[in-house]
Design an enzyme around this catalytic site. Structure first.
Site, PDB file in Angstrom:
ATOM      1  N   ASN A   1       0.867  -1.179   0.000  1.00  0.00           N
ATOM      2  CA  ASN A   1       0.000   0.000   0.000  1.00  0.00           C
ATOM      3  C   ASN A   1       0.902   1.226   0.000  1.00  0.00           C
ATOM      4  OD1 ASN A   1      -1.823   2.017   0.447  1.00  0.00           O
ATOM      5  ND2 ASN A   1      -2.427   1.357   2.513  1.00  0.00           N
TER       6      ASN A   1
ATOM      7  N   LYS B   1       0.087   4.224  -0.444  1.00  0.00           N
ATOM      8  CA  LYS B   1      -0.605   5.432   0.048  1.00  0.00           C
ATOM      9  C   LYS B   1      -0.345   6.596  -0.924  1.00  0.00           C
ATOM     10  CE  LYS B   1      -0.350   3.440   4.584  1.00  0.00           C
ATOM     11  NZ  LYS B   1      -0.331   3.590   6.014  1.00  0.00           N
TER      12      LYS B   1
ATOM     13  N   HIS C   1      -9.722   1.202   4.792  1.00  0.00           N
ATOM     14  CA  HIS C   1      -8.459   1.448   5.505  1.00  0.00           C
ATOM     15  C   HIS C   1      -8.726   2.503   6.587  1.00  0.00           C
ATOM     16  CE1 HIS C   1      -4.377   2.721   6.352  1.00  0.00           C
ATOM     17  NE2 HIS C   1      -3.989   1.589   5.812  1.00  0.00           N
TER      18      HIS C   1
ATOM     19  N   GLU D   1      -7.133   4.988   7.371  1.00  0.00           N
ATOM     20  CA  GLU D   1      -6.900   6.358   6.900  1.00  0.00           C
ATOM     21  C   GLU D   1      -8.094   6.883   6.100  1.00  0.00           C
ATOM     22  OE1 GLU D   1      -3.015   5.592   5.244  1.00  0.00           O
ATOM     23  OE2 GLU D   1      -2.291   5.296   7.288  1.00  0.00           O
TER      24      GLU D   1
ATOM     25  N   GLU E   1      -5.790  -4.732  10.682  1.00  0.00           N
ATOM     26  CA  GLU E   1      -4.792  -3.682  10.846  1.00  0.00           C
ATOM     27  C   GLU E   1      -5.096  -2.886  12.114  1.00  0.00           C
ATOM     28  OE1 GLU E   1      -2.660  -2.625   6.999  1.00  0.00           O
ATOM     29  OE2 GLU E   1      -4.324  -1.265   7.193  1.00  0.00           O
TER      30      GLU E   1
ATOM     31  N   GLY F   1       2.122   2.526  11.004  1.00  0.00           N
ATOM     32  CA  GLY F   1       3.111   3.600  10.912  1.00  0.00           C
ATOM     33  C   GLY F   1       3.749   3.984  12.244  1.00  0.00           C
TER      34      GLY F   1
ATOM     35  N   SER G   1       3.017  -1.756  10.541  1.00  0.00           N
ATOM     36  CA  SER G   1       4.456  -1.753  10.857  1.00  0.00           C
ATOM     37  C   SER G   1       5.162  -3.063  10.526  1.00  0.00           C
ATOM     38  CB  SER G   1       4.672  -1.382  12.331  1.00  0.00           C
ATOM     39  OG  SER G   1       4.238  -0.070  12.581  1.00  0.00           O
TER      40      SER G   1
ATOM     41  N   GLY H   1       2.750  -1.012   4.400  1.00  0.00           N
ATOM     42  CA  GLY H   1       2.753   0.405   4.044  1.00  0.00           C
ATOM     43  C   GLY H   1       4.168   0.881   3.778  1.00  0.00           C
TER      44      GLY H   1
HETATM   45  P1  PGA Z   1       2.579   0.599   7.721  1.00  0.00           P
HETATM   46  O1  PGA Z   1       1.133   0.777   7.053  1.00  0.00           O
HETATM   47  O2  PGA Z   1       3.152  -0.701   7.196  1.00  0.00           O
HETATM   48  O3  PGA Z   1       3.358   1.794   7.267  1.00  0.00           O
HETATM   49  O4  PGA Z   1       2.376   0.564   9.204  1.00  0.00           O
HETATM   50  C1  PGA Z   1       0.279  -0.313   6.877  1.00  0.00           C
HETATM   51  C2  PGA Z   1      -1.031   0.140   6.285  1.00  0.00           C
HETATM   52  O5  PGA Z   1      -1.482   1.244   6.601  1.00  0.00           O
HETATM   53  O6  PGA Z   1      -1.645  -0.569   5.472  1.00  0.00           O
END
Ligand code: PGA
Length: 248
Positions: free
Chosen positions: A11, A13, A99, A101, A169, A175, A210, A231
């Site tokens: 992803n 983003k 997601h 976000e 998630e 993140g 993460s 991510g």
């Molecule tokens: P991250 O994001 O690996 O940067 O923690 C994962 C995601 O939001 O799908």
């Protein structure tokens, strides 16, 4: 043992411009080509602006494409939005929906996400539906309740479970460099299968939050984990491949 085919999803983003995105996609595809035949599904979800160019660059490689979100309608007066069918035009087979976000950054409700899932499946996409608890919900011991509610409400009545992937998630893990213990991930994945009922054992359930080359093994060694949604670590080809090849 009928193992579900594993899956690794990048992803990106809102990262990547035309040149850097193409370089990254080509580097990942090269590694995937060398490892052919892949024993898992490898999916890149770049920003929509890059999808067409990356799709051209990936032609003939085992790497598949996905979108990061779509609208509920097939078309219409929706400034700035993209429909599921448009992602199909771009060569996508998958789409990430729900997601955190989108849920928290854009105030998307589970009901809206369910409509998006229905629209995306109708257009022929496989939907990667994300669910996860906040840090406060975790502290309050509400994880199981939240996951069940989000999942039930985020899936439409007319769900094609063959075209469904669920991603667990935890929001506090996205993140942040923090991660749940693998046994806690397993508990949630089992619960997700239970909520899905009869088809629970056939639906792929991914973990996201993460994931890095150094911790991927801890999670992926669990049979309950059918893959990962990555991510920031997916923005580096070597690092992303170090994660992906654990599924090979
Ligand atoms: P991250 O994001 O690996 O940067 O923690 C994962 C995601 O939001 O799908």
């Amino acid at each position: 043992m009928s193992r579900r085919r594993r899956m690794v999803v990048a992803n990106w983003k809102m990262y990547g411009r035309l040149t850097s995105g193409l370089v990254l996609a080509r580097e990942i595809a090269e590694k995937a080509e060398e490892a052919r035949p892949l024993n898992f599904d490898l999916v890149l979800c770049p920003p929509a602006t890059l999808t067409w160019a990356i799709g051209e660059a990936l032609l003939g490689t085992p790497v598949m494409l996905g979108g990061q979100d779509c609208h509920t309608a097939t078309h219409g007066a929706y400034t700035g939005d993209l429909s599921a069918a448009m992602f199909v035009d771009l060569g996508c087979r998958y789409i990430i929906l729900g997601h955190s976000e989108r849920r928290y950054g854009h105030g998307e409700s589970s009901e809206l996400i369910a409509q998006k899932v229905e629209a995306a499946q109708l257009a022929g996409l496989t939907t990667i539906v994300c669910v996860g608890e906040t840090a406060d919900e975790l502290k309050a011991g509400e994880t199981a309740e939240i996951i069940e509610k989000q999942l039930r409400e985020s899936l439409p009545k007319k769900i094609k479970t063959a075209n469904l992937v669920v991603a667990y998630e935890p929001i506090w893990a996205i993140g942040t460099g923090q991660q749940p213990e693998p046994e806690d991930v397993v508990t949630v994945h089992k619960q997700i299968r239970k909520v899905l009922g009869e088809v629970g054992e056939t639906v792929r359930v991914l973990y996201g939050g993460s994931v890095t080359p150094s911790n991927a093994e801890n999670i992926l060694c669990e049979d309950e984990v059918d893959g990962v949604l990555v991510g920031s670590a997916s923005l580096n080809a070597d690092g992303f491949w170090a994660i992906a090849e654990k599924c090979q």
